[in-house]
Design a protein around this motif. Structure first.
Motif, PDB file in Angstrom:
ATOM      1  N   PHE A 139      -2.980   8.648 -13.679  1.00 60.13           N
ATOM      2  CA  PHE A 139      -3.470   9.940 -14.149  1.00 60.13           C
ATOM      3  C   PHE A 139      -2.756  10.362 -15.431  1.00 60.13           C
ATOM      4  O   PHE A 139      -3.387  10.852 -16.372  1.00 60.13           O
ATOM      5  N   ASP A 140      -1.445  10.172 -15.459  1.00 61.50           N
ATOM      6  CA  ASP A 140      -0.673  10.534 -16.646  1.00 61.50           C
ATOM      7  C   ASP A 140      -1.107   9.747 -17.874  1.00 61.50           C
ATOM      8  O   ASP A 140      -0.970  10.225 -19.014  1.00 61.50           O
ATOM      9  N   ARG A 141      -1.619   8.539 -17.643  1.00 56.95           N
ATOM     10  CA  ARG A 141      -2.077   7.697 -18.748  1.00 56.95           C
ATOM     11  C   ARG A 141      -3.565   7.894 -19.051  1.00 56.95           C
ATOM     12  O   ARG A 141      -4.124   7.211 -19.902  1.00 56.95           O
ATOM     13  N   GLY A 142      -4.207   8.828 -18.325  1.00 59.59           N
ATOM     14  CA  GLY A 142      -5.606   9.102 -18.563  1.00 59.59           C
ATOM     15  C   GLY A 142      -6.557   8.076 -18.000  1.00 59.59           C
ATOM     16  O   GLY A 142      -7.738   8.031 -18.387  1.00 59.59           O
ATOM     17  N   ARG A 143      -6.087   7.264 -17.048  1.00 66.76           N
ATOM     18  CA  ARG A 143      -6.913   6.183 -16.507  1.00 66.76           C
ATOM     19  C   ARG A 143      -7.736   6.604 -15.292  1.00 66.76           C
ATOM     20  O   ARG A 143      -8.691   5.913 -14.929  1.00 66.76           O
ATOM     21  N   ILE A 144      -7.330   7.701 -14.624  1.00 68.77           N
ATOM     22  CA  ILE A 144      -8.120   8.213 -13.514  1.00 68.77           C
ATOM     23  C   ILE A 144      -8.284   9.722 -13.692  1.00 68.77           C
ATOM     24  O   ILE A 144      -7.546  10.359 -14.452  1.00 68.77           O
ATOM     25  N   THR A 145      -9.245  10.283 -12.981  1.00 73.83           N
ATOM     26  CA  THR A 145      -9.530  11.712 -13.099  1.00 73.83           C
ATOM     27  C   THR A 145      -8.661  12.510 -12.123  1.00 73.83           C
ATOM     28  O   THR A 145      -8.027  11.952 -11.214  1.00 73.83           O
ATOM     29  N   ALA A 146      -8.668  13.833 -12.293  1.00 71.12           N
ATOM     30  CA  ALA A 146      -7.946  14.709 -11.372  1.00 71.12           C
ATOM     31  C   ALA A 146      -8.500  14.585  -9.959  1.00 71.12           C
ATOM     32  O   ALA A 146      -7.750  14.639  -8.973  1.00 71.12           O
ATOM     33  N   ASP A 147      -9.815  14.389  -9.841  1.00 73.55           N
ATOM     34  CA  ASP A 147     -10.410  14.220  -8.508  1.00 73.55           C
ATOM     35  C   ASP A 147      -9.929  12.937  -7.844  1.00 73.55           C
ATOM     36  O   ASP A 147      -9.688  12.907  -6.625  1.00 73.55           O
ATOM     37  N   GLU A 148      -9.776  11.879  -8.638  1.00 77.14           N
ATOM     38  CA  GLU A 148      -9.284  10.614  -8.077  1.00 77.14           C
ATOM     39  C   GLU A 148      -7.818  10.742  -7.658  1.00 77.14           C
ATOM     40  O   GLU A 148      -7.402  10.182  -6.636  1.00 77.14           O
TER      41      GLU A 148
ATOM     42  N   GLY B  48       0.791  -1.222   0.000  1.00 82.42           N
ATOM     43  CA  GLY B  48       0.000   0.000   0.000  1.00 82.42           C
ATOM     44  C   GLY B  48       0.824   1.273   0.000  1.00 82.42           C
ATOM     45  O   GLY B  48       0.272   2.367  -0.100  1.00 82.42           O
ATOM     46  N   GLY B  49       2.143   1.132   0.102  1.00 85.69           N
ATOM     47  CA  GLY B  49       2.994   2.303   0.187  1.00 85.69           C
ATOM     48  C   GLY B  49       3.241   3.002  -1.133  1.00 85.69           C
ATOM     49  O   GLY B  49       3.897   4.053  -1.165  1.00 85.69           O
ATOM     50  N   GLN B  50       2.733   2.428  -2.236  1.00 84.05           N
ATOM     51  CA  GLN B  50       2.935   3.015  -3.567  1.00 84.05           C
ATOM     52  C   GLN B  50       1.679   3.728  -4.078  1.00 84.05           C
ATOM     53  O   GLN B  50       1.572   4.012  -5.278  1.00 84.05           O
ATOM     54  N   THR B  51       0.745   4.014  -3.172  1.00 87.36           N
ATOM     55  CA  THR B  51      -0.558   4.555  -3.581  1.00 87.36           C
ATOM     56  C   THR B  51      -0.431   5.783  -4.475  1.00 87.36           C
ATOM     57  O   THR B  51      -1.031   5.852  -5.556  1.00 87.36           O
ATOM     58  N   LEU B  52       0.341   6.756  -4.050  1.00 90.24           N
ATOM     59  CA  LEU B  52       0.404   8.001  -4.804  1.00 90.24           C
ATOM     60  C   LEU B  52       1.161   7.824  -6.110  1.00 90.24           C
ATOM     61  O   LEU B  52       0.764   8.367  -7.146  1.00 90.24           O
ATOM     62  N   ARG B  53       2.259   7.069  -6.076  1.00 88.56           N
ATOM     63  CA  ARG B  53       3.021   6.841  -7.306  1.00 88.56           C
ATOM     64  C   ARG B  53       2.134   6.190  -8.363  1.00 88.56           C
ATOM     65  O   ARG B  53       2.142   6.581  -9.539  1.00 88.56           O
ATOM     66  N   ARG B  54       1.348   5.180  -7.966  1.00 87.73           N
ATOM     67  CA  ARG B  54       0.476   4.505  -8.925  1.00 87.73           C
ATOM     68  C   ARG B  54      -0.635   5.429  -9.406  1.00 87.73           C
ATOM     69  O   ARG B  54      -1.016   5.397 -10.589  1.00 87.73           O
ATOM     70  N   ALA B  55      -1.136   6.267  -8.512  1.00 93.63           N
ATOM     71  CA  ALA B  55      -2.190   7.203  -8.915  1.00 93.63           C
ATOM     72  C   ALA B  55      -1.660   8.214  -9.923  1.00 93.63           C
ATOM     73  O   ALA B  55      -2.337   8.536 -10.912  1.00 93.63           O
ATOM     74  N   ILE B  56      -0.460   8.717  -9.707  1.00 95.99           N
ATOM     75  CA  ILE B  56       0.135   9.675 -10.650  1.00 95.99           C
ATOM     76  C   ILE B  56       0.344   9.013 -12.005  1.00 95.99           C
ATOM     77  O   ILE B  56       0.060   9.599 -13.056  1.00 95.99           O
ATOM     78  N   SER B  57       0.850   7.775 -11.980  1.00 99.38           N
ATOM     79  CA  SER B  57       1.065   7.054 -13.230  1.00 99.38           C
ATOM     80  C   SER B  57      -0.254   6.839 -13.976  1.00 99.38           C
ATOM     81  O   SER B  57      -0.344   7.032 -15.200  1.00 99.38           O
TER      82      SER B  57
END
Length: 325
Positions: free
Chosen positions: A28-37, A17-26
């Motif tokens: 987002f950069d790929r268009g898979r999640i929204t800015a709110d997510e 669970g320690g990679q939460t933000l890194r995975r979210a940024i990745s």
């Protein structure tokens, strides 16, 4: 005597669970999640690091600057006039920041840190301080762009951030910390007169307690450093060892935040060494005006090491409190 932290905290942890933000940024950069997510992921990690600081025993904490890309971009990119460019080395570290460029006249648009500060306060049981990167550091580490001289860019940035300081003061924040590492960087000390003028502009009409923190160098040779319009000062005793000469002359009506834990080295300081330094400082600075901290932001360290260093620092501070009681 209290314990505190400078500002940022490692975003990534080496645990499930320690990679939460890194995975979210990745994602987002790929268009898979929204800015709110992405913002929700940053909120989640912010809550985690607030909890870690509190468990370590820190008396005054920050939000860990989890949403910040680096010490410059988060604020500069929210001011009118700055556009964010490519990566460039941050002082002499092995980290990088995205260099802003002034493509139009710099101005404040809306609160940048107020929501972040309110969120941190809602999830903290300890006092929280907002941290603002100062106008001189932002301007000095940026490209002039449409500006023909550094002075005008610094002063326009100071005027813009004066509005941000007032917005934070309006939240009843009891302390606002201003970070200005660039002015003590040995190559930039010739700008001292400009810096003094910028601090006057920055602090004009700000109605709360403020502290100026410096790192990556020492303030020796900067005339009337402690006459700057702040109620407290932060000095780096690791990469600015000459600051030790300033401690005996520290004004007794100001607060001192002393950075004695090396936040760029995984080597653990001994409790005795921290205790000895803390006791030495109390010979010159009243203990009720002294805060002990790492010398700079903790994001240079692995998250687990950062936490261990904070715990170790807190143990030493508690011993120092008992010794000078």
């Amino acid at each position: 005597m209290i314990s505190t932290v400078p500002g940022n905290y490692p975003k990534i942890a080496n645990r499930p669970g320690g990679q939460t933000l890194r995975r979210a940024i990745s994602s987002f950069d790929r268009g898979r999640i929204t800015a709110d997510e992405l913002a929700a992921a940053a909120d989640e990690v912010t809550v985690e690091v607030i909890g870690e600081q509190e468990r370590a025993g820190i008396d005054v904490i920050t939000d860990g600057q989890i949403r910040w890309q680096d010490p410059v971009t988060y604020i500069a990119g929210s001011l009118k006039g700055y556009e964010i460019g490519g990566l460039i080395r941050y002082f002499d570290t092995n980290t990088f920041y995205r260099q802003p460029e002034a493509t139009a006249r710099v101005a404040w648009q809306e609160p940048i840190l107020v929501r972040d500060y309110a969120f941190a306060c809602q999830h903290a049981s300890k006092p929280v301080k907002p941290v603002v990167t100062g106008p001189y550091t932002i301007a000095k580490l940026s490209l002039l762009g449409v500006y023909t001289d550094l002075k005008t860019l610094v002063l326009d940035t100071a005027q813009a951030l004066n509005q941000e300081m007032k917005a934070l003061a309006a939240t009843d924040a009891p302390l606002i910390q201003v970070d200005e590492p660039a002015i003590v960087w040995h190559r930039y000390k010739d700008d001292w007169g400009l810096f003094q003028e910028a601090m006057d502009v920055l602090m004009d009409g700000v109605g709360t307690t403020t502290l100026l923190r410096t790192d990556f160098g020492d303030a020796v040779g900067l005339p009337d450093f402690f006459a700057l319009p702040f109620q407290g000062f932060g000095l780096d005793m690791v990469h600015g060892k000459q600051n030790a000469a300033l401690v005996p002359e520290f004004p007794d009506d100001r607060d001192l935040m002393l950075g004695i834990i090396d936040a760029r080295n995984v080597r653990m300081e001994s409790e005795d060494a921290v205790l000895g330094t803390a006791q030495w400082v109390t010979q010159h600075v009243p203990k009720n005006r002294l805060a002990i901290s790492p010398n700079t932001g903790l994001e240079f360290l692995p998250r687990e090491t950062a936490y261990d260093k904070l715990e170790n620092m807190v143990r030493a501070v508690k011993k120092a409190q008992e010794a000078v009681a």
